[in-house]
Write an enzyme that holds these catalytic residues in place. Structure first.
Site, mmCIF file in Angstrom:
data_model
loop_
_atom_site.group_PDB
_atom_site.id
_atom_site.type_symbol
_atom_site.label_atom_id
_atom_site.label_comp_id
_atom_site.label_asym_id
_atom_site.label_seq_id
_atom_site.Cartn_x
_atom_site.Cartn_y
_atom_site.Cartn_z
ATOM 1 C CE1 TYR A 269 7.936 -6.151 -3.304
ATOM 2 C CE2 TYR A 269 9.665 -5.971 -1.646
ATOM 3 C CZ TYR A 269 8.950 -6.727 -2.549
ATOM 4 O OH TYR A 269 9.228 -8.072 -2.692
ATOM 5 C CG ASP A 290 6.887 -0.203 -6.217
ATOM 6 O OD1 ASP A 290 6.427 -1.253 -6.693
ATOM 7 O OD2 ASP A 290 6.406 0.348 -5.220
ATOM 8 C CB CYS A 371 1.519 -3.735 6.196
ATOM 9 S SG CYS A 371 1.502 -4.477 4.564
#
Length: 416
Positions: A269, A290, A371
């Site tokens: 990612y 990604d 996150c």
């Protein structure tokens, strides 16, 4: 209009997504606008469900008899008039970090099933607030309503708080100045960004029958970022960390834990490769994976320019793989000399398939950046179940005035 039902209670621990937990008549209440330890809190309850018994209630703090010492007057003018930007603008930097640290640790214990004794917390878990706490955001996405007003959206609404009337306390000074006068198209979105050189760009994004139309309203349509000697020219609407200090901070964190001679590192990612910059020169090969995007194109250009600037034969071979991470992993055969894997998945996390597919190649070291506290805790539990030990964790408040938080995790393969 019927007046809301109100109750008075004391608040205990913080919960996920910025709420604080209290109890009333044996029922849990999730309270917005409160802080841990506050007492005598008058709460306006949200409407109860019409059918069935509710296991919990939700509501908004109205008045507080004994406020937290970390409570401050609201810091965001836009939030004060209804914008959905700064849901924790009433807490100072110290209280914000304490709040978020408690949430992350609670999620790890409840969702990740981690035993976190105080000795481990003291020795291996750190919390940090990135500076500055306010006026840190160098990029923002704004809405444009049907009448052409540009601004921040109200929560769960298409209504606009006009940007030419109020500023958000997250923004760098002057970030959105004059944007409304650029006359963006009704119904579009506007992305504003400022680079390390102070130059601003503004682009309009508008859905059409053929996809999305992009129009540059101000500047060059891209902004410049740099750290560890690498310079990126990134389209303003491509991904980059919103806090002006975050990308360099995370890249340093990765480099400090993956020091030494490395053969191959995967950056999953990876976007434009911001996390890999600190590994140039120490890793022989870096695979950045990604889906293809303007960010990955910017990364290819940045690392190609970096390699050209180095002496012939020196440096790291950086390869960008345009693929969904899960699909790329499933197609791989056995991999030799894989020394480390870095993952920075979206808020939904990496998930079981990706973690299991990485673990079967048995990299000695893994760095996982989460996150969202809940998905980070879930993924951490999956790494443990796949044979990896959590060695270190840092809880980073990179989103001052909001409930969002980043969790940086360092794992090692058990027995290595």
């Amino acid at each position: 209009m019927t007046s809301p039902e109100t109750i008075t209670l004391d608040l205990d621990q913080p919960g996920h997504r910025g709420v604080v937990i209290g109890q009333h008549d044996g029922q849990i209440v999730f309270v917005r606008g409160g802080l841990p330890g506050e007492k005598g809190v008058e709460v306006a309850l949200d409407a109860a469900k019409k059918n069935g018994k509710q296991r919990f209630r939700t509501g908004e703090a109205l008045t507080i008899d004994q406020p937290s010492p970390h409570r401050v007057p609201g810091q965001c003018d836009a939030a004060a008039v209804g914008a959905g930007c700064c849901d924790l603008d009433f807490v100072d930097a110290e209280g914000s970090l304490d709040f978020k640290q408690a949430v992350v640790i609670d999620q790890f214990r409840r969702l990740g099933k981690f035993e976190l004794p105080q000795a481990f917390l003291d020795a291996h878990v750190r919390a940090a607030s990135l500076w500055p706490f306010t006026h840190y955001r160098h990029r923002v996405r704004l809405g444009v309503d049907a009448e052409g007003q540009t601004g921040l959206r109200k929560p769960k609404s298409n209504d606009i708080v006009p940007v030419d009337e109020v500023d958000c306390a997250q923004w760098l000074p002057g970030l959105a100045d004059g944007v409304a006068s650029l006359n963006p198209s009704p119904g579009s979105e506007v992305v504003v960004g400022v680079g390390r050189d102070g130059k601003r760009s503004v682009v309009e994004l508008k859905k059409t029958r053929r996809g999305r139309k992009r129009r540059v309203l101000d500047g060059e349509g891209e902004v410049t970022h740099s750290h560890f000697g690498v310079t990126w020219k990134v389209p303003v609407d491509a991904f980059w960390q919103s806090h002006i200090s975050a990308s360099a901070y995370y890249a340093r964190w990765v480099a400090d834990r993956l020091n030494g001679d490395l053969h191959t590192v995967w950056d999953l990612y990876g976007g434009c490769g911001a996390l890999s910059a600190g590994l140039l020169g120490s890793a022989r090969n870096i695979e950045i994976v990604d889906v293809a995007s303007s960010a990955t194109h910017a990364g290819r250009d940045a690392f190609a320019a970096d390699r050209e600037s180095r002496a012939e034969g020196a440096g790291t071979a950086v390869r960008f793989r345009s693929s969904d991470v899960g699909a790329w992993l499933e197609k791989l055969d056995e991999v030799a000399d894989l020394d480390a894997v870095v993952l920075d998945p979206p808020r939904t996390g990496a998930g079981a398939d990706v973690i299991q597919n990485v673990a079967q190649h048995r990299p000695p070291r893994v760095i996982h950046i989460g996150c969202d506290p809940a998905t980070a805790a879930r993924d951490a539990g999956m790494w443990r179940d796949a044979g990896y030990e959590l060695r270190e964790m840092e809880i980073v408040d990179a989103f001052g005035l909001t409930h969002h938080v980043e969790t940086l995790m360092y794992f090692e393969a058990a027995g290595e």
